[in-house]
Structure formats: C-alpha cells, structure tokens
Design an enzyme around this catalytic site. Structure first.
Site, PDB file in Angstrom:
ATOM      1  N   ARG A 174       0.841  -1.197   0.000  1.00  0.00           N
ATOM      2  CA  ARG A 174       0.000   0.000   0.000  1.00  0.00           C
ATOM      3  C   ARG A 174       0.878   1.250   0.000  1.00  0.00           C
ATOM      4  O   ARG A 174       0.574   2.244  -0.654  1.00  0.00           O
ATOM      5  CB  ARG A 174      -0.931   0.024   1.216  1.00  0.00           C
ATOM      6  CG  ARG A 174      -1.886   1.236   1.190  1.00  0.00           C
ATOM      7  CD  ARG A 174      -2.765   1.328   2.418  1.00  0.00           C
ATOM      8  NE  ARG A 174      -1.995   1.626   3.600  1.00  0.00           N
ATOM      9  CZ  ARG A 174      -1.920   0.856   4.673  1.00  0.00           C
ATOM     10  NH1 ARG A 174      -2.556  -0.309   4.706  1.00  0.00           N
ATOM     11  NH2 ARG A 174      -1.191   1.218   5.715  1.00  0.00           N
ATOM     12  N   TYR A 226     -15.137  18.660 -15.212  1.00  0.00           N
ATOM     13  CA  TYR A 226     -15.672  17.300 -15.256  1.00  0.00           C
ATOM     14  C   TYR A 226     -16.709  17.109 -14.151  1.00  0.00           C
ATOM     15  O   TYR A 226     -16.516  17.549 -13.014  1.00  0.00           O
ATOM     16  CB  TYR A 226     -14.524  16.304 -15.110  1.00  0.00           C
ATOM     17  CG  TYR A 226     -14.949  14.888 -14.829  1.00  0.00           C
ATOM     18  CD1 TYR A 226     -15.850  14.225 -15.659  1.00  0.00           C
ATOM     19  CD2 TYR A 226     -14.452  14.209 -13.722  1.00  0.00           C
ATOM     20  CE1 TYR A 226     -16.254  12.927 -15.397  1.00  0.00           C
ATOM     21  CE2 TYR A 226     -14.841  12.908 -13.456  1.00  0.00           C
ATOM     22  CZ  TYR A 226     -15.739  12.278 -14.288  1.00  0.00           C
ATOM     23  OH  TYR A 226     -16.138  10.984 -14.023  1.00  0.00           O
ATOM     24  N   ASP A 263      -5.430  19.579 -14.517  1.00  0.00           N
ATOM     25  CA  ASP A 263      -5.912  18.280 -14.977  1.00  0.00           C
ATOM     26  C   ASP A 263      -5.543  18.169 -16.456  1.00  0.00           C
ATOM     27  O   ASP A 263      -6.121  18.842 -17.301  1.00  0.00           O
ATOM     28  CB  ASP A 263      -7.428  18.176 -14.781  1.00  0.00           C
ATOM     29  CG  ASP A 263      -7.964  16.777 -15.101  1.00  0.00           C
ATOM     30  OD1 ASP A 263      -7.327  16.065 -15.904  1.00  0.00           O
ATOM     31  OD2 ASP A 263      -9.022  16.409 -14.564  1.00  0.00           O
ATOM     32  N   LYS A 277      -7.832   6.852 -18.792  1.00  0.00           N
ATOM     33  CA  LYS A 277      -8.124   7.330 -20.134  1.00  0.00           C
ATOM     34  C   LYS A 277      -6.960   7.051 -21.085  1.00  0.00           C
ATOM     35  O   LYS A 277      -6.619   5.909 -21.328  1.00  0.00           O
ATOM     36  CB  LYS A 277      -8.473   8.819 -20.070  1.00  0.00           C
ATOM     37  CG  LYS A 277      -9.472   9.198 -18.963  1.00  0.00           C
ATOM     38  CD  LYS A 277     -10.779   8.439 -19.032  1.00  0.00           C
ATOM     39  CE  LYS A 277     -11.867   9.025 -18.149  1.00  0.00           C
ATOM     40  NZ  LYS A 277     -11.595   9.010 -16.716  1.00  0.00           N
TER      41      LYS A 277
END
Length: 385
Positions: free
Chosen positions: A48, A101, A173, A198
């Site tokens: 992690r 977004y 972004d 994406k």
C-alpha cells in the site's frame, strides 16, 4: 499542428530487469516484504505504501511531464481527492472551473457541503473573475484545459503566475492532452493530475490516476497521505499502465488524424448546430491552444439540432461508436454529458456551464476513419428521414 514526440520507450521500464534481462519488467504482486533484520526494513515493506511495479510507472510519468516525482492512485478521482485531502483544511478556498468534469464538480460540491473546505466555481477565461478570486487568497486552484465536455481552453501560464503571486497551489488536470500534447509543469503549474484510466492506459480495462509534482516536497506529503488513506494503485494495474504507455504516441497520432477528418465531415451536417474542439478558430481559448499545446487532441463535442427523440434515434443508430462514459481508449465512444458524465451537476449548474441536453461528447478512437465517418453518416441519414 505538429507535436513533440516523447521518448516513451526509454522511460517505461524497458530493460530494467537485471536478474533475467526481461524486456518488460516483471509484476511484483507481493503485498508485503520481509525485513532484513529487526528494525531493518527493505526499500519496500508493504505494497500500500510502495511497490516496485508502481515505482516504474510513477517514474515514467514523472519524467514525461518533467516533474520531480509522482504518486499513482487507484482512480482519477482518488488522485483529485488525494490533492484536496493533502493540501486543504476547513475554511480553505478551492477554485475550480465552472465547466469542469462532472465527477470533480460532484466531489467539490459535496465536500463543500460537509465543510471540509470551501469551493468557488468560476469562468477561468474571465480575467476579472480570476483577479477577484485571487484577491481572496485561495489555497488551491484546479485548472482543466481543455475543459470537459466543451473543450474550452484557458491560459495556463497566466493563471499559474497569478497563483504564485498569492501563494496558491496550482493544479492542472491534463487528462485530455496527456504528456504528449501538453506539459503544464513547464508552464508554471505546481501539480499535474491525470485520470490514467483514459489515454495513458488506452484500452478501457484499468482504473488509475496520478499526481505529478514540480517540487519533491509536494511528493513527500502526497505519498504520506496516499498511504494514510489507502488510495494507491495495485501492482497489476500498474503493469497494464506500462503496456498502455508504450503505445501512447501512435494512439494519439492516429486518433488526432481521425478527429480532424470527422470534424471536416461534421461541418457539412445540417443537424449539427455547434462543434467544440480546440482546433476550431471560434473555440473558446483557441489562441491559448496554439501557444501551450503541441496538438489539439481527439475529444470533440457536438450540439445537435432537434429534440430528445431525434437524439435517442441518432444514438441508437450508431454501430461503431459505443454509447458509454470515459474516453481515451482505442475504441470510439460517444457520451450524452447531461445524463452521464455530468449528471451529478444540477440543471442550473449545467446551464451556466453551457452543457445542453443536445450535447454529445465524442472520444475518437483509432479505427479506420472512413469507417467512423460512414457510421456517423448512416446515423444522420436515418434521423433525417
């Protein structure tokens, strides 16, 4: 517009395996690692916190963006959430685009309602609005350019300069552009964020995000918080991102060429009321796109003339374009923003942002461009009868 070819192959883990000489790096799936001795941990102790496979992706993305470190997360939204968790406290002000977004809008609005921090959505092409908001000394500003879904472009360098002058952390972004077409850190941004789901992955089979920092001290804080709240990416997902990263350049090239051909076709369609794409001179921020982008990208939006029945018939008539959310994959997708990606925004907020019920966002893939145009053409012929 020509764009710079990044040397992706050099930075994607190729030929790094010393033990066996594997061309592709192995996947380190172990969740934990033994200690050399009491109080003597190795470089990795628990996955992690850090993982060898994830390290390769983080280093690759950091180099491509010109950063000094990166933190890979399990989704694009967790990357956004990590930034706000790390740097914002109650009463701190976050500035975000009014046309961002829908997932980002939903997150910021809900956290604002819980008093985790304050948020103000503004038109970042409005210089007066920018000056007024910076007078309030916000802690963080998110820049999304081109915007989702209307492809508006804002001046990254100008906004980041204003942010530096007020001690505001600037975040860009860069999902739509990727490191191939735009490098915000070189334009003055402090942080860059991607939904790696994406373009960076490009095959619609991985969820991931990344935060890339200009300064190492930001990475120290982000790494601590990513481990603390458990948003780091899995080893197998990291491996798949390496696979996608190696084909990013040719995918972008093909998708952009397809997009240009599709736009030329759509300009002739009487049922198309408006086309949104940074390559168009009437697109908001076109002059900034010329200055700060190395290409115009493969996302476009169109607003159709007509009503919901026409819209439904058009979408159901498409054969190659898949009605689905997301973008940046090898396949072409079409999305109805108002009921899909931006459904979390109120009707009022969508209206202010200019997202109409007849707006469709298209993510152009790498299929044969003639096939894609043929599919659009047959759908337009059906709804025109």
């Amino acid at each position: 517009m020509k764009f710079k070819k990044a040397t992706i192959a050099v930075h994607s883990g190729l030929n790094t395996d010393i033990q066996y000489g594997c061309v592709s790096p192995p996947i380190y799936l172990s969740s934990t690692y033994n200690f050399i001795d009491f109080k003597e941990p190795r470089l990795h102790d628990y996955s992690r916190r850090s993982n060898p496979t994830r390290d390769i992706v983080q280093n690759a993305l950091s180099e491509l963006e010109g950063g000094n470190g990166a933190v890979l997360t399990n989704t694009g939204m967790s990357a956004i959430h990590l930034i706000t968790t790390c740097f914002l406290q109650p009463r701190d002000l976050l500035v975000a685009p009014y046309d961002c977004y829908g997932g980002s809008y939903r997150l910021f609005s809900s956290m604002h309602q819980r008093n985790a921090y304050r948020v103000k959505f503004i038109n970042q092409n409005d210089k007066l609005a920018l000056q007024e908001i910076f007078d309030k000394q916000p802690r963080l500003i998110l820049i999304e350019t081109p915007s989702n879904p209307l492809l508006r472009v804002v001046d990254i360098a100008m906004i980041c300069k204003l942010a530096r002058e007020t001690g505001t952390i600037s975040v860009v972004d860069n999902t739509f552009m990727t490191p191939i077409l735009q490098n915000p850190l070189s334009l003055g941004a402090d942080l860059v964020v991607h939904s790696c789901t994406k373009y960076i992955n490009g095959h619609s089979d991985v969820l991931a995000g990344v935060v890339i920092a200009k300064e190492p001290e930001f990475i120290s804080k982000l790494s601590w918080w990513s481990n603390n709240i458990g948003v780091t990416a899995a080893a197998f997902d990291s491996y798949l991102l390496l696979r996608g990263l190696r084909t990013l350049l040719p995918r972008i090239e093909i998708a952009q060429n397809n997009t240009k051909a599709i736009i030329d076709y759509l300009k002739q369609q009487k049922l198309v009321k408006q086309i949104y794409h940074p390559s168009l001179k009437d697109n908001i921020g076109y002059k900034y796109a010329l200055k700060q982008q190395k290409g115009f990208g493969a996302i476009l939006s169109i607003e159709l003339k007509g009503n919901n029945e026409l819209l439904k018939l058009f979408l159901s008539s498409l054969k190659l374009f898949t009605l689905a959310e997301s973008l940046g994959g090898v396949e072409s997708l079409i999305c109805h923003s108002a009921t899909m990606t931006h459904a979390g925004m109120s009707v009022e907020a969508r209206t202010i942002a200019g997202i109409s019920d007849m707006l469709l966002r298209i993510s152009v893939g790498i299929e044969n461009k003639d096939d894609l145009i043929f599919d659009l053409d047959q759908a337009f012929k059906i709804v025109s009868k």
